[in-house]
Design an enzyme around this catalytic site. Structure first.
Site, short mmCIF file in Angstrom:
data_model
loop_
_atom_site.label_atom_id
_atom_site.label_comp_id
_atom_site.label_asym_id
_atom_site.label_seq_id
_atom_site.Cartn_x
_atom_site.Cartn_y
_atom_site.Cartn_z
N ARG A 89 0.76 -1.10 0.54
CA ARG A 89 -0.20 0.31 0.01
C ARG A 89 1.06 1.23 -0.06
NH1 ARG A 89 -2.78 -3.81 3.39
NH2 ARG A 89 -4.32 -4.06 3.65
N ASP B 106 -10.26 -4.82 8.95
CA ASP B 106 -9.54 -6.04 8.88
C ASP B 106 -9.96 -6.33 10.19
OD1 ASP B 106 -7.84 -4.36 7.19
OD2 ASP B 106 -6.72 -3.11 8.66
N ARG C 293 -12.32 -8.96 8.52
CA ARG C 293 -10.99 -9.72 7.95
C ARG C 293 -10.52 -11.33 9.09
NH1 ARG C 293 -8.01 -5.77 3.48
NH2 ARG C 293 -10.57 -6.43 1.55
N HIS D 104 -2.63 0.10 8.97
CA HIS D 104 -3.64 -0.50 7.96
C HIS D 104 -2.27 -0.80 6.95
CE1 HIS D 104 -6.82 -2.25 5.26
NE2 HIS D 104 -6.65 -0.98 4.10
N1 LIG Z 1 -8.31 2.10 3.44
C1 LIG Z 1 -8.73 0.96 3.01
O1 LIG Z 1 -9.14 0.34 4.20
C2 LIG Z 1 -8.81 0.59 2.07
C3 LIG Z 1 -8.46 1.58 0.27
N2 LIG Z 1 -8.23 1.07 -0.93
C4 LIG Z 1 -8.35 2.06 -2.09
O2 LIG Z 1 -9.12 2.88 -2.18
C5 LIG Z 1 -8.39 3.64 -3.02
C6 LIG Z 1 -9.02 3.49 -4.37
O3 LIG Z 1 -9.50 2.25 -4.87
P1 LIG Z 1 -10.22 1.29 -5.64
O4 LIG Z 1 -12.06 2.36 -5.51
O5 LIG Z 1 -10.14 0.01 -5.96
O6 LIG Z 1 -9.31 1.93 -6.89
P2 LIG Z 1 -10.27 2.52 -8.32
O7 LIG Z 1 -9.64 2.52 -8.96
O8 LIG Z 1 -11.50 1.23 -8.72
O9 LIG Z 1 -11.21 3.63 -8.46
C7 LIG Z 1 -10.49 5.45 -8.39
C8 LIG Z 1 -11.36 6.18 -8.18
O10 LIG Z 1 -10.91 7.73 -7.67
C9 LIG Z 1 -10.59 8.50 -9.05
N3 LIG Z 1 -9.96 9.17 -8.56
C10 LIG Z 1 -8.61 9.62 -9.20
N4 LIG Z 1 -8.57 10.93 -9.13
C11 LIG Z 1 -9.63 10.91 -8.62
C12 LIG Z 1 -9.65 13.36 -8.17
N5 LIG Z 1 -8.88 13.80 -8.02
N6 LIG Z 1 -10.60 13.27 -8.10
C13 LIG Z 1 -11.97 12.51 -7.95
N7 LIG Z 1 -11.51 11.07 -8.31
C14 LIG Z 1 -10.14 10.45 -8.63
C15 LIG Z 1 -10.85 7.34 -10.53
O11 LIG Z 1 -11.25 8.00 -11.54
C16 LIG Z 1 -10.76 6.29 -10.25
O12 LIG Z 1 -12.44 6.24 -11.04
C17 LIG Z 1 -6.82 3.39 -3.38
O13 LIG Z 1 -6.13 4.11 -2.70
C18 LIG Z 1 -6.76 2.02 -2.94
O14 LIG Z 1 -5.31 0.92 -1.87
C19 LIG Z 1 -8.80 0.01 -0.81
C20 LIG Z 1 -9.66 -0.59 -0.02
C21 LIG Z 1 -9.81 -0.83 1.63
O1 LIG Z 2 -5.18 -4.35 0.33
C1 LIG Z 2 -4.85 -3.45 -0.70
O2 LIG Z 2 -4.01 -2.70 -1.22
C2 LIG Z 2 -6.39 -2.05 -0.17
C3 LIG Z 2 -6.55 -1.81 0.92
O3 LIG Z 2 -6.08 -0.98 1.71
C4 LIG Z 2 -7.90 -3.49 1.65
O4 LIG Z 2 -8.50 -3.98 0.49
O5 LIG Z 2 -6.88 -3.63 2.61
#
Ligand SMILES: NC(=O)C1=CN([C@@H]2O[C@H](COP(=O)(O)OP(=O)(O)OC[C@H]3O[C@@H](n4cnc5c(N)ncnc54)[C@H](O)[C@@H]3O)[C@@H](O)[C@H]2O)C=CC1
Ligand SMILES: O=C([O-])CC(=O)C(=O)O
Length: 308
Positions: free
Chosen positions: A88, A148, A151, A175
Site C-alpha cells: 500500500r 481488518d 477479515r 493498515h
Molecule cells: N483503507 C482501506 O481499507 C482500503 C483502501 N483502498 C484504497 O482506496 C483507493 C481506491 O480503490 P479502488 O476504488 O479500488 O480504485 P479505483 O481505481 O477503482 O477507483 C478510484 C477512483 O478514483 C478516481 N479519481 C482519481 N483521482 C481523482 C480525483 N482527483 N478526484 C476524484 N476522483 C479521482 C478514479 O477516476 C477512479 O474512478 C485506493 O487507494 C485503494 O488502495 C481500497 C480498499 C480498502
Molecule cells: O489491499 C489493498 O491495497 C486495499 C486495502 O487497503 C484493503 O483491501 O485492505
C-alpha cells in the site's frame, strides 16, 4: 443527511451502494475525475432503487464540488489501488496529490464536514488530511480497522468452524501488511476467549492471514478488494448518521494515547454524530504494546515522505 463519496471506482461505488441499500441517508453524491463516470455509476445505482427498495437519492458529478455543498460526511476513495506484488505504501507518490486536492475541495464547500479517509496508504493519508484540512481532529477518521476486523472475524470463524455471528474480534495499529495488530488475546466466541479453542498453529494462521488479507485479495483479483471495504465504510457512515456510538477501530490522530503522538494509527473509538466521540483506551499485553510501537515507527517513516 447528505454524504459525498469521492472516487466512483470500485470502493466508492460499493460504499455508495451499501449506504443506499441501508436507506439511512437522504442523499449520496458521487464525485470522480473521469468524465461522466460518477454520473453513470449514480444512474446505474439509482436504477436498482425500485428493485432493492431504497429511497436514498444518488447523484454523480465530474469534479463539480458545488454539488457536494453541505455534506455532513465525505468519504475519500479517490486514488490508485495497488496491483499484485505491491505494498500500500508504494501508492503514496500518486495518492498524496489526489487526497490533498480532494480534501481542499470538500472543505471549501462543506466546512463542517466529517471526512472518512480510505485511499492508501490510509494511515498516512489520514495524517495528511489532518495536516492540510484545518478540520478539528474528531472530524477526520481513517477507515482500516473496521475492514481488518471483519477479515479477522472471517479467519477466526474459519479456524473455529463457527458461524461468523458467534465471533468477535478487533484489529488495531496500522493498515499495512506488516503493521496490523489482530488482538487475539481479546477475541471471543460468544464471550469465551478463542485461545481456549485454537492451538498455537491455528492462532498463528489466523493472525498471518488477517494481516495479509488485502494482499491475498489483490493477488486473486488483480486489483484490491471493494465489497468488504465498501461495507466497512457504510458501517462507519451509519454510526455517524444514526449517532450509534459504536466502538469501531479507526485510524485517528493520537496525542498521547497508546504512547504515541502526532501520528494516525488504528485504535478503538466511539463513533457517533460528531465523528470521533472518544478514543477508547484498552489494556494491551506487553507483546501487543511492542507491536503497536513497531507499527507506529513504520507509519512515521512513511509520513516522513509527505511534504505539506
Ligand atoms: N483503507 C482501506 O481499507 C482500503 C483502501 N483502498 C484504497 O482506496 C483507493 C481506491 O480503490 P479502488 O476504488 O479500488 O480504485 P479505483 O481505481 O477503482 O477507483 C478510484 C477512483 O478514483 C478516481 N479519481 C482519481 N483521482 C481523482 C480525483 N482527483 N478526484 C476524484 N476522483 C479521482 C478514479 O477516476 C477512479 O474512478 C485506493 O487507494 C485503494 O488502495 C481500497 C480498499 C480498502
Ligand atoms: O489491499 C489493498 O491495497 C486495499 C486495502 O487497503 C484493503 O483491501 O485492505
Amino acid at each position: 443527511m447528505k454524504v459525498t463519496v469521492v472516487g466512483a471506482g470500485a470502493v466508492g461505488a460499493s460504499c455508495a451502494e451499501y449506504i443506499a441499500m441501508k436507506d439511512f441517508c437522504s442523499e449520496v453524491v458521487l464525485v470522480d475525475i473521469k468524465e461522466g463516470f460518477a454520473e453513470g455509476k449514480a444512474m446505474d445505482l439509482m436504477q436498482t432503487a425500485s428493485l432493492n427498495g431504497f429511497d436514498t437519492k444518488i447523484t454523480g458529478t465530474t469534479g463539480d464540488y458545488s454539488k457536494t455543498a453541505g455534506s455532513h460526511v465525505a468519504v475519500i476513495t479517490s486514488g490508485i489501488p495497488r496491483k499484485p506484488g505491491m505494498t500500500r505504501e508504494e501508492l503514496i507518490g500518486i495518492n498524496v496529490g489526489i487526497v490533498k486536492d480532494v480534501t481542499a475541495n470538500l472543505v471549501k464547500h462543506s466546512p463542517e464536514v466529517i471526512i472518512i479517509v480510505v485511499s492508501n496508504p490510509m494511515d498516512t493519508m489520514a495524517y495528511l488530511v489532518h495536516k492540510t484540512s484545518g478540520l478539528p481532529k474528531h472530524k477526520i477518521i481513517g477507515m482500516g480497522g473496521a475492514l481488518d476486523s471483519a477479515r479477522f472475524q472471517y479467519r477466526l470463524a474459519e479456524a473455529l468452524e463457527a458461524p461468523i455471528s458467534d465471533v468477535n474480534g478487533m484489529v488495531i495499529a496500522a493498515h499495512s501488511d506488516t503493521g496490523m495488530l489482530p488482538l487475539l488475546s481479546k477475541a471471543t466466541r460468544n464471550g469465551v476467549p478463542v485461545t481456549e479453542f485454537l492451538d498455537e498453529e491455528q492462532q498463528k494462521y489466523v493472525i498471518e492471514e488477517t494481516k495479509v488479507g488485502g494482499a491475498t485479495l489483490t493477488k486473486l483479483l488483480g486489483t484490491s478488494a471493494w465489497y468488504a471495504p465498501g461495507a466497512a465504510v457504510s458501517v462507519m457512515v451509519q454510526a455517524i448518521a444514526c449517532d450509534q456510538k459504536k466502538m469501531i477501530p479507526c485510524s485517528l490522530m493520537l496525542e498521547g494515547e497508546y504512547g504515541q503522538n502526532d501520528i494516525c494509527l488504528g485504535v478503538p473509538a466511539i463513533i457517533g454524530k460528531n465523528g470521533v466521540e472518544k478514543i477508547v483506551n484498552i489494556t494491551l499485553t506487553a507483546d501487543e504494546q511492542l507491536k503497536f510501537a513497531e507499527a507506529a515507527n513504520a507509519v512515521r517513516e512513511v509520513n516522513g515522505d509527505l511534504k505539506f
